[in-house]
Design an enzyme around this catalytic site. Structure first.
Site: not given
Ligand code: EPU
Length: 349
Positions: A171, A245, A340
């Site tokens: 990012r 995010s 972010e």
């Molecule tokens: N999780 C929780 N609670 C929640 C949501 C998620 O515990 O409320 C846990 C899930 O269980 C999972 C982990 O967090 O084990 C990761 O969750 P998720 O796959 O939704 O991905 P993220 O790391 O929260 C990142 C990106 C997103 C992107 C997704 C999918 C960043 C800051 N965010 O989110 O990007 O869509 O992975 O690849 O890296 C963005 O940048 O705006 C964005 C939405």
């Protein structure tokens, strides 16, 4: 149409958080021919004592406006999509910075080009994509980046940046760092392929394809699956204001991650080079913020990493909630979360 100038411009419709701020001065750039006029107008404005570099606005989807911006705003509205080069399976496409990202993904798929399918449904514009090296479901923009053109708004001169010049990180890129605000990205070139090399290992993609009874997926099937997952988990900015995010997933040292995972069983961790990326959403949820609402600001009930505007939240209200979250995570986990989105009109979190 030419260059459109608007004083005291309402910004609510131009940022996906739906913050009701106003711009002192807004320029809308629809044609490259108007760039010299824009550069001159910005120099004039700077001459009148407005020392701050302009704020470039794409889709306004990675932005939190904390207060009425005093710097001039340039709304990027250049359009155009084309294939520029094709050798064997490898195809280079070029998109103007004002094109919306998801329609670009769909256009490439309609041309039989694979590569961007995991990045389907990301809000925002093409020009904003390299600034924060957008990423989702195991793919980042840099994986398909060829080069971009940008103009120095101070001098009016243009240059190309290759991937090295862009210094992409998680990012992150050179354009997010000090002194880079003068660059206006005008077009981006991406390297795609007529043969799909699908990345299906992240999270729920395989399960989503299985659910749809797809055994031999195409790139379009993957884009559809990713879009369904995103629609289910992430709020639609057209319905409830948000900027995706709000925090990055922190990168910490492996030793610290091991100690933390022992103390906090279940913490999702992913190796990332020598370091370990830990889930910010999980930590925020454990601190009790998921679904919380403070006035018009809130944390989304289905994803703890997404801050939302329930109606008429001011940018300051969102920022205050973000600070509370950051402090709580720091106290419990000893990790400092980094925002972010770009924060305008207040110090970065
Ligand atoms: N999780 C929780 N609670 C929640 C949501 C998620 O515990 O409320 C846990 C899930 O269980 C999972 C982990 O967090 O084990 C990761 O969750 P998720 O796959 O939704 O991905 P993220 O790391 O929260 C990142 C990106 C997103 C992107 C997704 C999918 C960043 C800051 N965010 O989110 O990007 O869509 O992975 O690849 O890296 C963005 O940048 O705006 C964005 C939405």
């Amino acid at each position: 149409m030419g260059l459109v100038r608007q004083a005291d411009a309402p910004l609510r419709g131009l940022n996906t958080f739906g913050i009701d701020a106003r711009a002192r001065l807004l320029w809308r750039l629809e044609s490259l021919d108007d760039l010299p006029q824009l550069c001159e107008a910005l120099r004039d404005d700077a001459g009148k004592g407005q020392a701050q570099p302009p704020l470039i606005l794409g889709g306004g989807s990675n932005l939190l406006i904390a207060d009425d911006p005093q710097q001039p705003i340039v709304q990027m509205a250049l359009r155009g999509l084309r294939i520029v080069h094709e050798v064997g399976d490898a195809v280079i496409i070029e998109a103007a910075a004002g094109e919306a990202w998801d329609p670009l993904v769909r256009w490439t798929l309609s041309q039989g080009l694979a590569g961007l399918e995991n990045l389907a449904l990301i809000p925002g514009t093409v020009g904003a994509a390299p600034i924060q090296n957008i990423g989702a479901y195991g793919v980042e923009l840099r994986d398909h980046f060829e080069s971009l053109d940008a103009v120095d708004l101070g001098s009016g001169t243009g240059r190309s940046f290759d991937a090295r010049d862009c210094a992409f990180g998680y990012r992150d890129s050179v354009f997010k760092h000090a002194g880079a605000a003068r660059w206006l990205v005008t077009s981006v070139r991406l390297r795609l392929s007529r043969t799909a090399d699908l990345k299906l290992d992240y999270g729920e993609i395989r399960a989503e394809l299985a659910e749809a009874c797809i055994v031999a997926p195409t790139a379009t099937d993957v884009a559809d699956a990713v879009s369904r997952i995103r629609r289910r988990k992430l709020p639609d900015p057209a319905v409830i204001g948000n900027a995706g995010s709000f925090f990055k997933n922190p990168l910490i040292e492996a030793e610290q991650a091991t100690a933390l995972a022992t103390r906090e069983p279940g913490l999702p961790c992913w190796p990332s080079g020598d370091q370990v990326k830990v889930s910010a959403a999980w930590m925020i949820e454990r601190c009790g913020f998921k679904g919380m609402r403070v006035g018009h600001a809130g944390v989304h009930e289905r994803h703890a990493l997404v801050l939302v505007n329930h109606g008429h939240a001011g940018g300051g209200e969102i920022l205050a909630l973000a600070s509370r979250i950051r402090d709580a995570v720091a106290t419990r986990f000893g990790i400092r979360l980094e925002a972010e989105p770009v924060v305008v009109g207040a110090p970065q979190l």
